[in-house]
Every structure is written in structure tokens, then in C-alpha cells.
Design an enzyme around this catalytic site. Structure first.
Site, PDB file in Angstrom:
ATOM      1  CB  CYS A   1      -7.015   9.326 -30.342  1.00  0.00           C
ATOM      2  SG  CYS A   1      -7.577   8.000 -31.430  1.00  0.00           S
TER       3      CYS A   1
ATOM      4  CD  GLU B   1      -8.775   1.373 -34.828  1.00  0.00           C
ATOM      5  OE1 GLU B   1      -8.029   1.205 -33.851  1.00  0.00           O
ATOM      6  OE2 GLU B   1     -10.010   1.430 -34.721  1.00  0.00           O
TER       7      GLU B   1
ATOM      8  CG  ASP C   1      -5.016  -1.450 -33.168  1.00  0.00           C
ATOM      9  OD1 ASP C   1      -4.285  -2.423 -32.888  1.00  0.00           O
ATOM     10  OD2 ASP C   1      -6.094  -1.243 -32.588  1.00  0.00           O
TER      11      ASP C   1
ATOM     12  CG  HIS D   1      -2.082  -0.935   1.083  1.00  0.00           C
ATOM     13  ND1 HIS D   1      -2.852  -1.348   2.141  1.00  0.00           N
ATOM     14  CD2 HIS D   1      -2.616  -1.533  -0.013  1.00  0.00           C
ATOM     15  CE1 HIS D   1      -3.809  -2.157   1.701  1.00  0.00           C
ATOM     16  NE2 HIS D   1      -3.680  -2.278   0.408  1.00  0.00           N
TER      17      HIS D   1
END
Length: 840
Positions: free
Chosen positions: A769, A698, A722, A461
């Protein structure tokens, strides 16, 4: 489970996420040199037999076991990567070589925490080492539990192909060589030896300690038990024996490249001292580079307890302290909620539950009844539970003992009335045995610069919180850390896993200069992140953010994003048993629009298939999923899913700020079909306005058809991740090819240029993007080729806007075109660095 003598279904030997072999961060495993199989990132500490069979080989260092199933398939079960270097530490064998085992029988126990801290990765392999005789079928699972079906293997029914004659010639050659591979001839180097030998006609074998093994048998090679620097004899017989011998000598005498440690981030890469004297090695829990005075924190010590206390007064004292701590935790939770820090909320919700645990409270009360002070009663109750957790043999549970120690300290401070404030100089680097989460929050608020722990784990943690706070943190530095005198200036290089105890003035100056420059740049960029991004000659560039939730959208809006350039709607569909209904989808999309104020939001329709599978939407097993049923193709196969999503999107408000984007489009007909469905659904819903409709570029087909797509689309957005893998024919998740899947390859730039040119003919704008939009080195190239929107990771909005403002768009256009004629991505990057150097 046996279907017959030849067919076998194998169960999972470990629990955890399932990874395709090609994504394993090790080129030997990823390339399939050892054979086909699967990888698991383990969540449990015991390896189980995936089928009944015989243990035919156990690694000399106890980190791997090989089983031969009844149908003859030989399975290598390999725990972690580079675990041979642990020399058996952290592994406990539960079987012996030659032993018959049943399916599901425990074979090997591993100390996950120890191994995670001392090896490259816990990712574990299940490899079919004699695959030439078998056919393997993957079940395409995202995660498994021990005992669940994982793979199906069947013996080939066709006759094996005749092998080349390997020993017809009487020519022989042999030589001695010392094995250079770290850890000796374990699985990975043995696979390279087999691969090398297979390239020649000659029969080759290794001899060690009067035992020999053919180089064509992985199991036999590993069974020789050859260690690092052991001398072995290589013997080859055949017409090309001399060439085979030289190739094998080179393979055995050249150590595998050590790619376990990635370099520090470029912005903070500064020369390191040549000498390793005065350096402690640790494990990076949170990255960063910083220097400052080392300050040791000592654990709290309790005074002697007389054991003669009145129970009622001690009960009251403990109850008051518990209530105080409970209030502190609730305030911490509220602050975490306001910051939308889910990880911090999860940690302190767990603390709240522990604070109310009846086992703890009852144990403390029993000690108080016996006359002990509340302080000692509480400490004893915590210590007992910590011991129980640590004895369970589960590293993850043992790590939770640190959360109990955190509560122990908080309650003791409340009981003793000690002010919870450490006395620290500015920019201190804290050294201690192990910090607790509440310690970390307090230290962070006091302005510490970094954290060093003798113990601790990279998955604790505290590590999670340190990463969230941006505090460099090293763990597992060892007890010698606590012997270092406080006050001296040290360098904490968390990226390199190093604590430099005696840096010279030049080194300190280098680090200070790098840190100061980065801090100044980041602060300036943060302050200007809300301003428009205009090039020096006035060309506006929209810098948007890629997000996957309304919380991320809110952060992006506050961070200055001009909009959402990509909302990944998969977050609504994954990790659940049923699909979200229309109402849930509409509410989620509306929340993102609301979070972005008056900014536009591009929402990509569902893009699953390929590497993203849904439990409730079983798809056929595909030999090559990334070329199969995914993106818009899935919408064609399951039109009810797309219709439901489109109805939800049509009903957001205001619909003018919503833009819908279609993934994996390859032809105009796919776009026209969705346009038609939008029109029909809008009519059914009685709506007169619709969102803009765009296409994601893509695949190369879409880039080549950009002009035709732009005629019917409102905008185009290039997904470079991609597009790179489909253009270069390289899997972007392939560990051995990752560095070569570069979207700055001239072929990609030509497709981007063609996309922008085609869109311009119809007055459409083009965005990017993919990850290339977040690469500041690529920003001038994209602007020069005609891109007008960059959608980046939210923390990079300020950085990319700052980069845009340094550029001249006309110059970018002039200098970008020649890049399309360069020979490769490396040449493009070198040219970009010359034309548009990044800030030092």
C-alpha cells in the site's frame, strides 16, 4: 520572553504551517549547514522580530535580516528560497542595521504574490547561526500565528571545547576569485564557505572593498555585501593553508546547483528547441503540455452612459440580472456537489456570498438613484470594492478581487443580454489578461486545450479549477502576451513555465504525438479499469485504492478499484479540538464500506505520532519522533483510543468486508494483544463475527518476523514509504536525500521477498500500500516476489491494471530474483526498464 540572561523563548516571526528544517527543499538549509532552526510557510506579509535584540545585518537585497538577542544568540530570518535573485523587488525594510528592536516589532514587509511568482518557494527560515554556544529546543508545532511561542534557546553552561590552533604556522596563501553564486554571497553560499573553512586548521578570511571577515562567521561573511561576479581576496594562514585556499576557491567559484525547475512528467517529456527566441516565461498554475491555435479574449466594453435613466427601471433590470446570476451559480454549485468537487463548491459559495453583499448592492443602488444605468452602476460598485481590496496590501485579499470581477462580468452579460459563449476553434489555447472562475468553467465546457494569462497567480481560484479540470495553465506571462496576434499555433509547456510562440513543424509534431499517445492510453485504461487485472498467464492481482474519506472511496469505486487497500483513519482525528466519539467513527467507517459497493475495505487503525500530531493529544517532545511514540505504540500508551476505534469497527456492516490493519508492528505480542482485545470487545457487544486482522509491514523487524506474524494475522500489507526510510536510515522527507530513498533498493526487495515467503508458509496473502505500488516500473517486480494486491492512488487504478495485463507472472518470478543481488536502486530500475519497458 526572558527566563534569565541565558534562556530565551522566541515567538513566531510569521504565521503559517511549521516545517522541520530537514524538509525544506534546499540542500544547504536542509542539511543544517547554516545552523539549526525552523521553517514557516508564510500566510501573512510582514516579518516580526521573534525577540528583542539588535539588527546586526540586513541582506543587500533586503530579503533577510539577522538579529542578535540579549543572550548573544544570532538569528537569521530569511524570507523565501532563492529570493536573493529578486534584487530587492517585493521587499520593504522597516528597520535599519544597528537598530534596537522589541519583540514582535515589524522588520520587513513582503509582497507575497510577487515573490511567489518569481522565486522558488515562499518557505521562510529562522536559523540560529552561532549554535555552537547554545542549545535549541523545538516546540513541535504544526502551525503558528505571529507572536506565539515557537522555539526555546539557552546558552550552554559547559565550557566550550578548545578550538584547534588555526594560525600557529607562519605559512600563508591567498588568491583572487570572482564569486560565481547567483545573487552573490548571500546566506546559502556563505554557509557553504563557512562549512568549507571549518574542515581545515588554517585561519581563513575574505576581503572585499577594504573590509574583511573570517570565514568562520556567517554573519560577517554576509555583511561584506559581496555580489555576483564581485572579485574577492581569499587569505589563509596555517599548516594546511594551500589545501584550504584551493577548497575555498572552488566553493566560491562554483555556482549552487539550480534545482528550482522540475522536469516535465516522463510521459510528456519531449525535446525542447535549443533556442529561447520566441519564448515567453510564466508561472505554472496547472501542469501539462499542449499545442494549438492561440485565441485572445478581450474584456467586455460598455457603451457610453447618458446618466439620464429612470431609477425604477434600472433597479428592476439589476434585480432581474442578479437573480439570473444567482440561479446560474446555484446550478454550478449543484453540479459541483454531484461531482463531490469541494474546491469548486467553496469557490462558488464565496461568489454567492459576494453577490448578496449589502455593500455592493447599496453602492450600485446609490448610483442608480443618481440616474446611472444599471450596467454602469454595477461596474462602478465592483470597481470600488476591487480597489479597496488591492490597497489593503494583502496579496490574498487582492486576489479575491478577481472573484468580484467575475461577478461583474456575469451580471453585465445578464444585463446586456449577451450570450455567454465564446467563439473558439477546437483545441484553442486562450490568451487573456486574467480569467475568472466562471470564464474557466465555460471555456472548459467548450473544449479549450490550455490557458495563458498575462496576470494571475498560481494560488488563485482559477488555478485551483484549472488543476481540477486537467487544463494546462500559465500565469504571469506579462503584458507582451496581449500583443501576440491570435490564430497562430503555439506550444504551451506549463511544466516548464514556457509559451513557445514560433514552434517549428517538428516540435509541433513531437508535442502532438506525445499528447495523443497519452490521451489514447489514458482513455483505454479508463474504459478497462473495472475489468479484473489478470496477468497473461492468468495470475489475478487485486488493484485497490488508498483513500482518506468516503468521497474518495466513492471515486475509487467508480474508477474501477477492486477495494480499499488502505483507509487512513487519521482524517477523522486531525484538525479538530476533541477526538471523534465511537458513533462518529462508526458512521464514517460505514460510509466508506457503503461507498465501495460489495468490495473489501482495509481500515488502518489510528497512526499518529511522528510527523502527525493531534492538538488534543499532547505527546512528549521527542528527539526523533519517527522512532518514537507512533502507530501501535501510541495505542499501547493510550489504550482507550484503540478500544474506542475497535468498538466502532466491530459494528460496521457487513463486518466480513471490513479488514483491520495495525501500523508500526514490530513483534508478535503487539498483534496478539489487539487480537485479544477484539475478542473481548466483540463478547461485550454480543457479536459473533469479527473483521479480518492484518499487519502493516513498515519496519525491518516486521519484515524479518513476517513468517511469525503471518501465523497469527489474516494478511500482511507492506508500507514501502516507511519501510524505505527505516531500512535505508534516510528520512523520506529530507530534501537532500529524497532521490535516494528509493523502495526499489535491493535491500527493500529482499525484505519484500522475505515477507511474501513468510506469509506463503501460512497461506496468507501480501499486499503493498506504499508509493511503490503506484510505480508501474515496480509492478512486475512486486508480482514476481509474490505480492498479490497493489493499493494505489485512485486515479492510477486503470494504469496499474493495464500494466498487470501486459505481464507474465512466471516470467516476473524468474527475472525478479536476480534483482536482489544488484548493487543499488539505480541498477534495479535500469534492469526493470530493460526487462519490462513502459509504454512510450
Amino acid at each position: 520572553m526572558h527566563n534569565n540572561n541565558n534562556d530565551l523563548t522566541l515567538s513566531a516571526p510569521l504565521s503559517g504551517p511549521v516545517l522541520p528544517l530537514h524538509s525544506v527543499p534546499d540542500p544547504v538549509f536542509a542539511s543544517g549547514a547554516m545552523g539549526d532552526g525552523v521553517a514557516i510557510d508564510p500566510l501573512n506579509d510582514t516579518l516580526h522580530a521573534p525577540c528583542a535584540g539588535q539588527v546586526i545585518q540586513i541582506a543587500r537585497t533586503g530579503h533577510a535580516v539577522t538579529l542578535r538577542a540579549a543572550n548573544g544568540a544570532e538569528w537569521l530570518l530569511h524570507l523565501g528560497l532563492d529570493t536573493v535573485e529578486l534584487q530587492g523587488e517585493g521587499f520593504a525594510l522597516l528597520v535599519e542595521q544597528g537598530q534596537q528592536v522589541s519583540a514582535g516589532q515589524p522588520l520587513l514587509r513582503v509582497d507575497l504574490d510577487h515573490v511567489a511568482q518569481h522565486c522558488r518557494s515562499l518557505i521562510s527560515l529562522m536559523i540560529l547561526t552561532n549554535g555552537e554556544h547554545f542549545e535549541l529546543r523545538h516546540l513541535n508545532l504544526s502551525s503558528v500565528k505571529v507572536g506565539e511561542p515557537l522555539l526555546h534557546v539557552s546558552r550552554r553552561t559547559d565550557a566550550p571545547r578548545p578550538e584547534r590552533s588555526r594560525a600557529d604556522s607562519s605559512e600563508q596563501a591567498s588568491a583572487l576569485i570572482r564569486v560565481a553564486h547567483r545573487g552573490g554571497l548571500h546566506a546559502r553560499p556563505a554557509a557553504l564557505v563557512r562549512q568549507t573553512a571549518a574542515a581545515f586548521n588554517s585561519h581563513s578570511q575574505l576581503t572585499f572593498n577594504d573590509k574583511s571577515a573570517p570565514c568562520t562567521s556567517l554573519i560577517a561573511l554576509m555583511g561584506l555585501g559581496i555580489g555576483e561576479q564581485d572579485e574577492v581576496r581569499v587569505s589563509c594562514q596555517g599548516d594546511d593553508c594551500q589545501a584550504a585556499l584551493q577548497a575555498l576557491l572552488k566553493t566560491l567559484g562554483s555556482a549552487l546547483a539550480d534545482d528550482a525547475h522540475a522536469p516535465a512528467p516522463a510521459a510528456l517529456q519531449v525535446p525542447r528547441p535549443a533556442s529561447e527566441d520566441g519564448v515567453l516565461q510564466g508561472v505554472c498554475a496547472a501542469p501539462g503540455l499542449v499545442c494549438g491555435p492561440l485565441v485572445r479574449l478581450s474584456a467586455m466594453e460598455l457603451p457610453e452612459d447618458s446618466g439620464q435613466h429612470q431609477p425604477e427601471s434600472q433597479r428592476l433590470a439589476l434585480s432581474t440580472a442578479l437573480e439570473q446570476v444567482r440561479g446560474d451559480i446555484l446550478r454550478t454549485l449543484e453540479q459541483a456537489r454531484q461531482r463531490r468537487d469541494q474546491q469548486e463548491q467553496d469557490i462558488f459559495n464565496a461568489h454567492l456570498g459576494l453577490l448578496e453583499d449589502p455593500t455592493l448592492l447599496d453602492a450600485a443602488d446609490a448610483a442608480i438613484v443618481q440616474g446611472r444605468a444599471a450596467t454602469h452602476a454595477w461596474s462602478a460598485a465592483i470597481a470600488e470594492q476591487c480597489q479597496i481590496l488591492q490597497q489593503l496590501g494583502n496579496p490574498l485579499l487582492a486576489e479575491r478581487a478577481n472573484d468580484l470581477r467575475d461577478l461583474q462580468q456575469r451580471v453585465l452579460r445578464a444585463l446586456l443580454g449577451e450570450a455567454w459563449q465564446y467563439q473558439l476553434p477546437p483545441g484553442a489555447l486562450v490568451a487573456t489578461q486574467e480569467l475568472t472562475p466562471s470564464d474557466l468553467l465555460q471555456l472548459s465546457a467548450q473544449g479549450v486545450a490550455g490557458l495563458c494569462m498575462a496576470a494571475g497567480g498560481a494560488t488563485s481560484h482559477v488555478a485551483i479549477l484549472a488543476r481540477g479540470k486537467g487544463l494546462p495553465c500559465l500565469v504571469a506571462l506579462g503584458p507582451v502576451l496581449l500583443e501576440i496576434e491570435g490564430g497562430q499555433t503555439v506550444v504551451l509547456d506549463a511544466d516548464g513555465g514556457r509559451l513557445e510562440l514560433a514552434p517549428d513543424p517538428q516540435r509541433i509534431a513531437q508535442v502532438q504525438e506525445a499528447v495523443a499517445a497519452r490521451r489514447q492510453r489514458r482513455e483505454q485504461q479508463r474504459q478497462q479499469a473495472r475489468d479484473p487485472a489478470l496477468t497473461r498467464d492468468g495470475q489475478p492481482i487485486e488493484v485497490a485504492a488508498n483513500v482518506a474519506s468516503s468521497a474518495e472511496a466513492r471515486d475509487a469505486h467508480q474508477g474501477g478499484a477492486d477495494g480499499v487497500g488502505l483507509l487512513r483513519t487519521e482524517f477523522l482525528f486531525v484538525d479538530r479540538q476533541t477526538a471523534p466519539d465511537e458513533a462518529e467513527q462508526r458512521q464514517a467507517y460505514q460510509a466508506v464500506l457503503d461507498a465501495m459497493g460489495d468490495k473489501p475495505v482495509i481500515i488502518r487503525t489510528i497512526d499518529v505520532g511522528g510527523d502527525k500530531q493531534l492538538d488534543y493529544l499532547p505527546l512528549p517532545v521527542e528527539a526523533n519522533p519517527v522512532l518514537g511514540l507512533r502507530g501501535i505504540r501510541l495505542a499501547q500508551a493510550r489504550p482507550e483510543l484503540m478500544d474506542q476505534q475497535l468498538r466502532a469497527l466491530l459494528q460496521v456492516s457487513p463486518v466480513q468486508r471490513c479488514r483491520v490493519m495495525l501500523p508500526m508492528v514490530t513483534e508478535v505480542a503487539e498483534l496478539l494483544h489487539i487480537r485479544q482485545r477484539l475478542n473481548q470487545l466483540a463478547t461485550e457487544l454480543g457479536l459473533t463475527q469479527q473483521p479480518e486482522l492484518g499487519v502493516m509491514i513498515e519496519v525491518p523487524a516486521a519484515a524479518l518476523m513476517a513468517e511469525h506474524l503471518a501465523k497469527h494475522a489474516d494478511f500482511l500489507s507492506i508500507g514501502t514509504n516507511d519501510l524505505s526510510q527505516y531500512t535505508l536510515a534516510m528520512d523520506r522527507d529530507h530534501a537532500g536525500l529524497a532521490a535516494r530513498v528509493d523502495a526499489l533498493h535491493p535491500a527493500l526487495l529482499r525484505l519484500i521477498a522475505q515477507t511474501c515467503s513468510g506469509a506463503e508458509r501460512h497461506g496468507r496473502w501480501v499486499g503493498v500500500c506504499g508509493a511503490l505500488a503506484s510505480d508501474p516500473l515496480a509492478t512486475p517486480v512486486l508480482i514476481g516476489l509474490g505480492v498479490r494486491e497493489l493499493s494505489v492512488s485512485p486515479p492510477q487504478v486503470g494504469e496499474i491494471k493495464d500494466r498487470v495485463r501486459q505481464l507474465d507472472a512466471a516470467e516476473c518470478r524468474r527475472l525478479s530474483q536476480p534483482l536482489l543481488d544488484l548493487p543499488g536502486a539505480v541498477a534495479v530500475r535500469e534492469a526493470c526498464a530493460r526487462h519490462w519497458p513502459l509504454n512510450p
